[in-house]
Design a protein around this motif. Structure first.
Motif, mmCIF file in Angstrom:
data_model
loop_
_atom_site.group_PDB
_atom_site.id
_atom_site.type_symbol
_atom_site.label_atom_id
_atom_site.label_comp_id
_atom_site.label_asym_id
_atom_site.label_seq_id
_atom_site.Cartn_x
_atom_site.Cartn_y
_atom_site.Cartn_z
ATOM 1 N N GLN A 184 23.967 -10.199 -40.542
ATOM 2 C CA GLN A 184 23.136 -9.144 -39.982
ATOM 3 C C GLN A 184 22.675 -9.620 -38.602
ATOM 4 O O GLN A 184 21.886 -10.544 -38.494
ATOM 5 N N VAL A 186 21.546 -8.570 -34.347
ATOM 6 C CA VAL A 186 20.890 -7.562 -33.515
ATOM 7 C C VAL A 186 21.926 -6.623 -32.897
ATOM 8 O O VAL A 186 22.980 -7.065 -32.419
ATOM 9 N N VAL A 240 16.984 -12.310 -38.598
ATOM 10 C CA VAL A 240 16.552 -10.963 -38.962
ATOM 11 C C VAL A 240 15.042 -10.814 -38.799
ATOM 12 O O VAL A 240 14.552 -9.791 -38.298
ATOM 13 N N ALA A 241 14.296 -11.842 -39.184
ATOM 14 C CA ALA A 241 12.836 -11.784 -39.071
ATOM 15 C C ALA A 241 12.397 -11.664 -37.614
ATOM 16 O O ALA A 241 11.509 -10.874 -37.273
ATOM 17 N N ALA A 243 14.192 -10.483 -35.146
ATOM 18 C CA ALA A 243 14.610 -9.171 -34.659
ATOM 19 C C ALA A 243 13.645 -8.086 -35.108
ATOM 20 O O ALA A 243 13.204 -7.247 -34.303
ATOM 21 N N HIS A 244 13.282 -8.096 -36.381
ATOM 22 C CA HIS A 244 12.398 -7.062 -36.910
ATOM 23 C C HIS A 244 10.982 -7.184 -36.362
ATOM 24 O O HIS A 244 10.281 -6.177 -36.205
ATOM 25 N N GLY A 247 10.995 -5.141 -33.522
ATOM 26 C CA GLY A 247 11.455 -3.776 -33.750
ATOM 27 C C GLY A 247 12.913 -3.554 -33.406
ATOM 28 O O GLY A 247 13.331 -2.421 -33.147
ATOM 29 N N GLU A 249 16.903 -3.248 -34.203
ATOM 30 C CA GLU A 249 17.800 -2.916 -35.299
ATOM 31 C C GLU A 249 18.853 -4.011 -35.469
ATOM 32 O O GLU A 249 19.272 -4.638 -34.494
ATOM 33 N N THR A 250 19.284 -4.221 -36.713
ATOM 34 C CA THR A 250 20.384 -5.151 -36.970
ATOM 35 C C THR A 250 21.523 -4.389 -37.637
ATOM 36 O O THR A 250 21.311 -3.367 -38.289
#
Length: 345
Positions: A184, A186, A240-241, A243-244, A247, A249-250
């Motif tokens: 996953q 960006v 992922v953390a 990136a989120h 805000g 998206e992945t």
């Protein structure tokens, strides 16, 4: 490894590296109506002032005020030389096109003369080939002054094949492609340059996002498969953390590193993974894929024959990411499809 030369994927490179030299001129010509490529590059022709400002920020403090214009002029000159070659071989398209090409060649001649390179200006086929070689050397000279002579290339699968021949003759090269699949990552096409530049100021989350890229270069010698799997999963979660948190998206993608056949230059992390699979790169046949799973992430190793200027495939390799197509088995690489195909994992 904190620097990269980007060709066709500058937004993604800016996420993963501290300093980036965007060399997007040919990608901008390649993009045409391709919205994906357009969303990943700096637009050298359409948005000159913004592109120049981004270029200087990404390259770093060693960038001079005229470096952006100089690199753009060199790329225009190389394009003009190739266009004149096509005119000679295929015939002129129209007078206006020929006029633009000749003006580009005159600019090219001025650049060469400023750097002390003689250029007769008769524009014969042999001289055009020689000029493209010399202009490429001028570009490398600029990259060296900026500190990017040993930087890896970050590119895009739609652009990489188009960069496979930087001369008029074919140049076959054997390379190894190492891919981490089912990640996953960006989706940089959804980000604005403002978002990316703000994210780069967050050193902690930038470090977390970049862990997966650095994984190939980690010292994993002597580590067992369980340790490596846990490490890989941890880096994926960190990515992922981060990136989120911003805000972002992945999407399900793969991450590939491409190196030439000098196996001594393969990063230590990859060498350790291959040892677990009992695989030695030279023993891999052309087109054959060897794989080993680490949890849900798959490492694939393939050997390819491509047409590519060896000067561009430097010791630090070429990196790219690809989206996964729905229903795709996960097999294959960037060189076993036609260059016009969409990106894949």
């Amino acid at each position: 490894m904190t620097k990269a030369i980007s060709r066709g994927n500058s937004k993604e490179a800016a996420l993963y590296f501290d300093q980036v030299l965007p060399d997007d001129f040919f990608a901008s010509l390649k993009a045409g109506s391709d919205d994906e490529i357009k969303n990943l590059i700096i637009h050298i022709v359409e948005d000159y002032e913004e592109s120049k400002a981004l270029f200087e920020k990404l390259v770093g403090s060693q960038c001079r005020n005229d470096d952006f214009d100089y690199l753009t002029s060199l790329n225009r000159a190389r394009t003009a030389a190739f266009s004149k070659y096509l005119i000679d071989v295929e015939g002129a398209r129209d007078p206006a096109f020929t006029d633009r090409v000749m003006k580009g060649l005159q600019k090219a001649q001025q650049l060469c003369e400023l750097d002390g390179i003689e250029f007769k200006g008769d524009y014969s086929t042999s001289e055009l080939i020689e000029f493209r070689r010399k202009s490429f050397l001028l570009q490398q000279k600029l990259f060296e002054r900026l500190g990017y002579e040993a930087a890896p290339v970050w590119t895009h699968p739609k652009v990489f094949p188009s960069l496979s021949s930087d001369s008029f003759g074919e140049n076959a090269s054997s390379v190894f492609e190492f891919s981490l699949r089912d990640l996953q990552l960006v989706d940089a096409t959804k980000l604005s340059w403002r978002q990316i530049m703000e994210f780069r100021e967050d050193e902690d989350n930038a470090r977390r996002l970049r862990g997966l890229r650095l994984f190939f270069h980690e010292n994993l010698k002597g580590k067992d498969k369980s340790f490596i799997t846990d490490k890989m999963m941890s880096l994926q979660e960190e990515h992922v953390a981060a990136a989120h948190f911003w805000g972002m998206e992945t999407k399900r993608k793969s991450f590939s590193a491409i190196f030439d056949q000098k196996t001594s230059l393969i990063p230590s992390g990859i060498a350790a993974l291959l040892s677990l699979a009992g695989t030695i790169p030279p023993a891999i046949s052309i087109g054959l894929i060897t794989s080993i799973s680490f949890g849900h992430i798959l490492l694939e190793v393939a050997r390819r024959n491509i047409e590519y200027n060896e000067a561009k495939l430097n010791d630090q390799g070429v990196y790219l990411t690809r989206l996964k197509k729905l229903g795709e088995s996960g097999k294959g690489g960037p060189f076993d499809v036609a260059p016009s195909n969409t990106s894949h994992s």
